[in-house]
Design an enzyme around this catalytic site. Structure first.
Site, PDB file in Angstrom:
ATOM      1  N   ASP A  41     -24.582  31.654 -17.118  1.00  0.00           N
ATOM      2  CA  ASP A  41     -23.547  31.031 -17.944  1.00  0.00           C
ATOM      3  C   ASP A  41     -22.174  31.531 -17.524  1.00  0.00           C
ATOM      4  OD1 ASP A  41     -25.644  29.930 -19.187  1.00  0.00           O
ATOM      5  OD2 ASP A  41     -25.292  30.839 -21.160  1.00  0.00           O
ATOM      6  N   ALA A  42     -22.095  32.828 -17.191  1.00  0.00           N
ATOM      7  CA  ALA A  42     -20.793  33.412 -16.843  1.00  0.00           C
ATOM      8  C   ALA A  42     -20.241  32.767 -15.578  1.00  0.00           C
ATOM      9  CB  ALA A  42     -20.943  34.915 -16.660  1.00  0.00           C
ATOM     10  N   TYR A  44     -20.973  29.802 -14.492  1.00  0.00           N
ATOM     11  CA  TYR A  44     -20.624  28.427 -14.842  1.00  0.00           C
ATOM     12  C   TYR A  44     -19.276  28.405 -15.559  1.00  0.00           C
ATOM     13  CZ  TYR A  44     -20.914  23.878 -17.158  1.00  0.00           C
ATOM     14  OH  TYR A  44     -20.639  22.608 -17.612  1.00  0.00           O
ATOM     15  N   ASP A  45     -19.117  29.326 -16.503  1.00  0.00           N
ATOM     16  CA  ASP A  45     -17.840  29.410 -17.233  1.00  0.00           C
ATOM     17  C   ASP A  45     -16.681  29.659 -16.270  1.00  0.00           C
ATOM     18  OD1 ASP A  45     -19.110  28.980 -19.622  1.00  0.00           O
ATOM     19  OD2 ASP A  45     -19.125  31.086 -20.249  1.00  0.00           O
ATOM     20  N   LEU A  91     -17.151  24.233 -27.852  1.00  0.00           N
ATOM     21  CA  LEU A  91     -16.274  25.308 -28.340  1.00  0.00           C
ATOM     22  C   LEU A  91     -15.549  25.946 -27.171  1.00  0.00           C
ATOM     23  CD1 LEU A  91     -18.664  27.185 -30.803  1.00  0.00           C
ATOM     24  CD2 LEU A  91     -16.635  25.861 -31.438  1.00  0.00           C
ATOM     25  N   GLU A 123     -20.104  34.047 -37.413  1.00  0.00           N
ATOM     26  CA  GLU A 123     -21.561  33.882 -37.385  1.00  0.00           C
ATOM     27  C   GLU A 123     -22.073  34.000 -35.958  1.00  0.00           C
ATOM     28  OE1 GLU A 123     -22.358  29.353 -37.860  1.00  0.00           O
ATOM     29  OE2 GLU A 123     -20.400  29.758 -38.738  1.00  0.00           O
ATOM     30  N   LYS A 125     -23.580  33.103 -32.427  1.00  0.00           N
ATOM     31  CA  LYS A 125     -23.663  31.881 -31.629  1.00  0.00           C
ATOM     32  C   LYS A 125     -25.064  31.838 -31.026  1.00  0.00           C
ATOM     33  CE  LYS A 125     -21.251  29.248 -28.059  1.00  0.00           C
ATOM     34  NZ  LYS A 125     -22.415  28.834 -27.277  1.00  0.00           N
ATOM     35  N   ASP A 127     -28.146  30.824 -28.887  1.00  0.00           N
ATOM     36  CA  ASP A 127     -28.281  30.293 -27.537  1.00  0.00           C
ATOM     37  C   ASP A 127     -29.479  29.342 -27.492  1.00  0.00           C
ATOM     38  OD1 ASP A 127     -27.661  29.897 -24.944  1.00  0.00           O
ATOM     39  OD2 ASP A 127     -28.281  31.874 -24.235  1.00  0.00           O
ATOM     40  N   ARG A 146     -27.553  16.596 -28.169  1.00  0.00           N
ATOM     41  CA  ARG A 146     -26.114  16.411 -28.050  1.00  0.00           C
ATOM     42  C   ARG A 146     -25.758  15.382 -26.973  1.00  0.00           C
ATOM     43  NH1 ARG A 146     -21.532  20.899 -26.640  1.00  0.00           N
ATOM     44  NH2 ARG A 146     -22.666  21.024 -24.681  1.00  0.00           N
ATOM     45  N   GLU A 183     -28.622  24.359 -34.480  1.00  0.00           N
ATOM     46  CA  GLU A 183     -29.156  24.789 -33.194  1.00  0.00           C
ATOM     47  C   GLU A 183     -30.674  24.912 -33.255  1.00  0.00           C
ATOM     48  OE1 GLU A 183     -26.529  25.000 -31.372  1.00  0.00           O
ATOM     49  OE2 GLU A 183     -27.164  25.984 -29.509  1.00  0.00           O
ATOM     50  N   TYR A 235     -25.599  24.604 -39.293  1.00  0.00           N
ATOM     51  CA  TYR A 235     -24.294  25.256 -39.468  1.00  0.00           C
ATOM     52  C   TYR A 235     -23.100  24.320 -39.594  1.00  0.00           C
ATOM     53  CZ  TYR A 235     -24.533  24.760 -34.324  1.00  0.00           C
ATOM     54  OH  TYR A 235     -24.697  24.286 -33.059  1.00  0.00           O
ATOM     55  N   LYS A 299     -14.789  30.447 -37.320  1.00  0.00           N
ATOM     56  CA  LYS A 299     -14.330  29.121 -37.732  1.00  0.00           C
ATOM     57  C   LYS A 299     -13.376  29.284 -38.897  1.00  0.00           C
ATOM     58  CE  LYS A 299     -18.907  27.301 -36.665  1.00  0.00           C
ATOM     59  NZ  LYS A 299     -20.205  26.881 -37.219  1.00  0.00           N
ATOM     60  N   LYS A 323     -17.639  35.276 -26.764  1.00  0.00           N
ATOM     61  CA  LYS A 323     -18.874  35.534 -26.005  1.00  0.00           C
ATOM     62  C   LYS A 323     -19.129  37.034 -25.817  1.00  0.00           C
ATOM     63  CE  LYS A 323     -20.300  31.410 -24.363  1.00  0.00           C
ATOM     64  NZ  LYS A 323     -20.636  31.215 -22.992  1.00  0.00           N
ATOM     65  N   CYS A 428     -43.044  58.074   4.649  1.00  0.00           N
ATOM     66  CA  CYS A 428     -42.003  58.514   3.733  1.00  0.00           C
ATOM     67  C   CYS A 428     -40.642  58.483   4.448  1.00  0.00           C
ATOM     68  CB  CYS A 428     -42.324  59.927   3.265  1.00  0.00           C
ATOM     69  SG  CYS A 428     -40.994  60.680   2.334  1.00  0.00           S
ATOM     70  N   CYS A 431     -39.192  62.182   5.017  1.00  0.00           N
ATOM     71  CA  CYS A 431     -39.734  63.197   5.921  1.00  0.00           C
ATOM     72  C   CYS A 431     -40.642  62.633   7.003  1.00  0.00           C
ATOM     73  CB  CYS A 431     -40.487  64.267   5.125  1.00  0.00           C
ATOM     74  SG  CYS A 431     -42.060  63.690   4.462  1.00  0.00           S
ATOM     75  N   CYS A 446     -45.701  60.038  -0.954  1.00  0.00           N
ATOM     76  CA  CYS A 446     -45.579  60.806   0.276  1.00  0.00           C
ATOM     77  C   CYS A 446     -46.623  61.920   0.245  1.00  0.00           C
ATOM     78  CB  CYS A 446     -44.172  61.398   0.341  1.00  0.00           C
ATOM     79  SG  CYS A 446     -43.999  62.655   1.600  1.00  0.00           S
ATOM     80  N   CYS A 452     -41.410  67.694   2.777  1.00  0.00           N
ATOM     81  CA  CYS A 452     -40.538  66.595   2.393  1.00  0.00           C
ATOM     82  C   CYS A 452     -39.295  67.106   1.652  1.00  0.00           C
ATOM     83  CB  CYS A 452     -41.306  65.629   1.508  1.00  0.00           C
ATOM     84  SG  CYS A 452     -40.341  64.196   1.078  1.00  0.00           S
TER      85      CYS A 452
HETATM   86  S1  IVH Z   1     -20.115  25.248 -34.312  1.00  0.00           S
HETATM   87  C1  IVH Z   1     -17.219  21.628 -33.039  1.00  0.00           C
HETATM   88  N1  IVH Z   1     -21.670  27.305 -34.637  1.00  0.00           N
HETATM   89  O1  IVH Z   1     -22.382  26.357 -29.167  1.00  0.00           O
HETATM   90  C2  IVH Z   1     -18.239  22.544 -32.535  1.00  0.00           C
HETATM   91  N2  IVH Z   1     -21.860  26.075 -32.622  1.00  0.00           N
HETATM   92  O2  IVH Z   1     -20.470  26.127 -26.975  1.00  0.00           O
HETATM   93  C3  IVH Z   1     -19.162  22.981 -33.601  1.00  0.00           C
HETATM   94  N3  IVH Z   1     -23.592  26.912 -31.129  1.00  0.00           N
HETATM   95  O3  IVH Z   1     -22.311  22.881 -28.986  1.00  0.00           O
HETATM   96  C4  IVH Z   1     -20.077  23.988 -33.126  1.00  0.00           C
HETATM   97  N4  IVH Z   1     -24.272  28.553 -32.415  1.00  0.00           N
HETATM   98  O4  IVH Z   1     -24.538  24.039 -29.542  1.00  0.00           O
HETATM   99  C5  IVH Z   1     -21.314  26.307 -33.826  1.00  0.00           C
HETATM  100  N5  IVH Z   1     -23.031  29.132 -35.112  1.00  0.00           N
HETATM  101  C6  IVH Z   1     -22.659  28.137 -34.294  1.00  0.00           C
HETATM  102  C7  IVH Z   1     -23.266  27.924 -33.049  1.00  0.00           C
HETATM  103  C8  IVH Z   1     -22.833  26.887 -32.246  1.00  0.00           C
HETATM  104  C9  IVH Z   1     -24.446  27.921 -31.279  1.00  0.00           C
HETATM  105  C10 IVH Z   1     -23.510  26.048 -29.938  1.00  0.00           C
HETATM  106  C11 IVH Z   1     -23.440  24.589 -30.216  1.00  0.00           C
HETATM  107  C12 IVH Z   1     -22.162  24.140 -29.548  1.00  0.00           C
HETATM  108  C13 IVH Z   1     -21.997  25.181 -28.513  1.00  0.00           C
HETATM  109  C14 IVH Z   1     -20.567  25.288 -28.063  1.00  0.00           C
END
Ligand code: IVH
Length: 712
Positions: A41-42, A44-45, A91, A123, A125, A127, A146, A183, A235, A299, A323, A428, A431, A446, A452
């Protein structure tokens, strides 16, 4: 790439932009459609971040098709399409304190707040994969992935198999129409169990719980989804016929009252400090949650403020994902190093192209042992996913907490064409002695115990220890110091130290911690040790599996180290796996010594047959005049008799009985022949007892035996 200078000319920018767009598109496809990513992910980010930088400098490159303007995802042809009532967005990410501070600053400025407090929910996040659930009059009518944010895949039949997704909402304030978002995820335990099943059935294993949740949800046969035990945390909401709540916090409470699972770790926070403390606390409990999270989400709590803040391209201004430093990363294995431990164990270490994992630069990772590299253990079972590890491979490294970095996966798709399977060394590297692997063991060791350098200090420490040479004044600390000063490198050096260089005594006594008296005492103790009993010397050699008991057993039989050495040099063990082969006479004799089985015998042979040990041992023996072991008693009732024990012994173990008989001068044998003098038969004795009677050998009970040897 990320971190390097942004391009200066429009042409350079255009070229790099096009390349990034294509890379991101390809990674999106692997991630969303195939559930099989090849970058972290890192990474990709970082690609996306770079794209944003280039577009900021060259805005003409921003088109509607750019990944910065679209939500990643896309839909598979396998499923019907489902349009979301309100788009599902993404996000923005924050990676450090400064990013979080920027976010809070932006929110405050946008809302033109002065000193007023502003509340956020915080809260975990999750995965997993986000999902949109459409309820009409409280009934679930549609479940969708999605997808690209606008249109997802219709997976209604699959989501209805998830127990944490209610088919009917109960409770108050339920709008006629509402889209619930959350999720879908898989627990660590279910992930492991699933991969074990996949492996057994010869099916591909999933890279991580998120991919396996994706793969499990997007099944054409919902029965498969049902068997996968997926979970769901709710959520957020999308389209709604009426506003269900005026705060984010209140809404999540409402979700719980309607029958959804909600994350119990959600909290309300009102300052940067509280946000950062929350991030830290969740990071600390992360490993104990039993499911994957990759950060926390903040949020704005008030829905009216969320509305005012609105969105920029693909993400809301009112929320951000903070993250965690990635705990896994992709990198290249440049080489494999073999380290030799203090006890002779060879441990392979991965030399990696340095990469940041969990906030730390990692360039080494353990490879455990030979089997771990080969991807198959000695019983033929797969290790990891069964793929071997080769130099040049792209690998996934993981660093969790304080644990030594591990290699969790090989990206076989990225393997260079000329990569060759790794051959584990059989000598080894420290030695040059042979390194052997015992049957059923995963480690290679060894055999050059005496020479040795990797094992020297440990061996010397053992050599002088209480049950071995027992040299007073020469403990672990002194051995280490003598080794460091170059005074002692192998056992013989201890005895040549005083005469080796003239003035060695004075050299020693001028060293830290040594005075005239202590140096003189030490040399006196060393002199005395030259006459230690022979089994103590053998124990001191540090032959694998030869502890003080086995050393006694061997010396009771062979009497001198020269005899033991000659026997070990001549011994020829049976060839591996050949049952008919029993080895030569010397091997037979060695394994007939009471208490010495194949494993110990192999270790003894390996030790003496290693030429590097030969020199060190000869040098040592030149310095010693070991006392023989006390002679076996001559004047007992059983001295010189050959005894066989058979059946169950009730007063002592077989081992104990043998040792006792040998102490009294008897020879203990495992089989009955004409040469046998006594057979001691306990309950359950069978063929040996019969043979004894047939041959006319004296048979007695355990009690008879004990009275014979005067133990009654
Ligand atoms: S809120 C408007 N809350 O993270 C966006 N997203 O990188 C509302 N995700 O697409 C998302 N945990 O799939 C929200 N506690 C959480 C989350 C969460 C995981 C995911 C979600 C979102 C992605 C964004």
């Amino acid at each position: 790439m990320a971190g390097s200078k942004t391009p200066d000319t429009p042409l350079e920018a255009q070229t790099e932009h096009a390349r990034l767009v294509e890379q991101i598109r390809a990674h999106d496809e692997r991630y969303y459609q195939e559930d099989a990513p090849v970058v972290s992910d890192a990474e990709y980010d970082a690609l996306r971040k770079r794209l944003v930088e280039i577009e900021a400098k060259f805005p003409e490159l921003v088109t509607a098709e750019s990944p910065t303007q679209k939500v990643s995802g896309g839909v598979s042809e396998k499923f019907a399409k489902a349009r979301h009532g309100v788009p599902m967005l993404s996000l923005d990410n924050a990676f450090d304190r400064e990013d979080v501070s920027d976010f809070v600053g932006r929110v405050r400025r946008f809302l033109n707040l002065k000193d007023e407090e502003i509340a956020f929910t915080a809260e975990p996040k999750i995965d997993g994969l986000s999902c949109n659930l459409r309820y009409e009059k409280g009934k679930l009518v549609l479940g969708a992935t999605r997808g690209d944010g606008e249109v997802g895949e219709n997976v209604t039949a699959n989501v209805t198999t998830i127990s944490e997704i209610p088919h009917t909402l109960k409770g108050r304030n339920i709008p006629d129409l509402i889209e619930i978002r959350g999720e879908i995820y898989m627990s660590h335990a279910d992930f492991r169990a699933l991969n074990e099943r996949q492996e057994k059935e010869g099916k591909p294993v999933y890279a991580n719980p998120r991919n396996s949740a994706g793969g499990s949800l997007r099944q054409l046969d919902p029965k498969i989804t049902a068997a996968r035990n997926l979970h769901f945390f709710a959520y957020a909401w999308g389209e709604a016929s009426s506003e269900p709540s005026d705060t984010q916090f209140g809404f999540v409470e409402l979700l719980a009252s309607w029958g959804f699972a909600t994350n119990p770790l959600m909290k309300r926070v009102t300052s940067m400090d509280e946000m950062l403390a929350y991030h830290r606390e969740i990071g600390e409990v992360r490993a104990t949650l039993g499911y994957d999270i990759d950060g926390v989400v903040y949020k704005v709590d008030r829905i009216d403020l969320q509305r005012r803040l609105g969105f920029v391209s693909r993400s809301p201004r009112w929320a951000i994902a903070h993250k965690f430093a990635a705990e896994q990363a992709f990198t290249v294995l440049n080489d494999i190093d073999i380290q030799v431990g203090r006890t002779g164990k060879l441990t392979p270490v991965a030399k990696l192209e340095p990469v940041t994992v969990g906030g730390v630069v990692v360039s080494n990772a353990t490879l455990h042992n030979e089997d771990f590299i080969h991807g198959v253990d000695s019983r033929g079972n797969p290790v990891r996913d069964g793929n071997d590890i080769r130099i040049g491979d792209t690998v996934v490294v993981q660093r969790a907490g304080d644990v030594i970095p591990q290699i969790v996966r090989v990206v076989v798709e990225k393997r260079p064409k000329d990569a060759k399977p790794y051959t584990f060394p059989t000598v080894c590297p420290a030695c040059g002695s042979h390194a052997v692997r015992e049957e059923g063991e995963s480690d290679r060791r060894c055999t050059g115990g005496l020479v040795c350098p990797a094992q020297a200090v440990e061996r010397l420490r053992h050599f002088v220890s209480r049950n071995a040479m027992d040299i007073e004044g020469l403990g672990e600390k002194q051995i280490q110091a003598f080794y460091d000063w170059g005074l002692v490198r192998e056992p013989a050096d201890i005895f040549t130290m005083e005469r080796r260089e003239e003035g060695s005594l004075s050299r020693l006594k001028n060293r830290e911690g040594w005075g005239e008296q202590s140096a003189a005492n030490l040399f006196k103790a060393i002199e005395e040790a030259r006459r230690r009993q022979v089994h103590r010397v053998v124990f001191g050699l540090g032959i694998r599996h030869v502890g003080d008991i086995n050393a006694k057993r061997l010396m009771r039989h062979y009497r001198t180290i020269d005899a033991l050495r000659a026997a070990a040099l001549a011994a020829c063990p049976p060839e591996d796996g050949n049952r008919a082969d029993k080895g030569n006479d010397e091997w037979q004799e060695l394994t007939s010594v009471s208490g010495i089985g194949d494993i110990v015998a192999h270790a003894v042979v390996d030790f003496f047959q290693e030429p590097k040990n030969e020199k060190a041992l000869s040098a040592l023996l030149d310095e010693l005049t070991p006392e023989p072991m006390e002679e076996a008693a001559q004047d007992t009732a059983v001295a010189g008799k050959t005894v066989v024990f058979t059946g169950t012994l009730e007063r002592m173990t077989r081992e104990e009985a043998k040792a006792q008989a040998e102490r009294l001068g008897a020879k203990v044998s495992g089989s009955v022949s004409k040469k046998t003098d006594i057979v001691v038969a306990g309950p359950g004795a069978g063929s040996k007892l019969k043979q004894a009677t047939d041959l006319g050998v004296t048979v007695m009970t355990e009690d008879d035996w004990l009275s014979l040897i005067g133990q009654h």
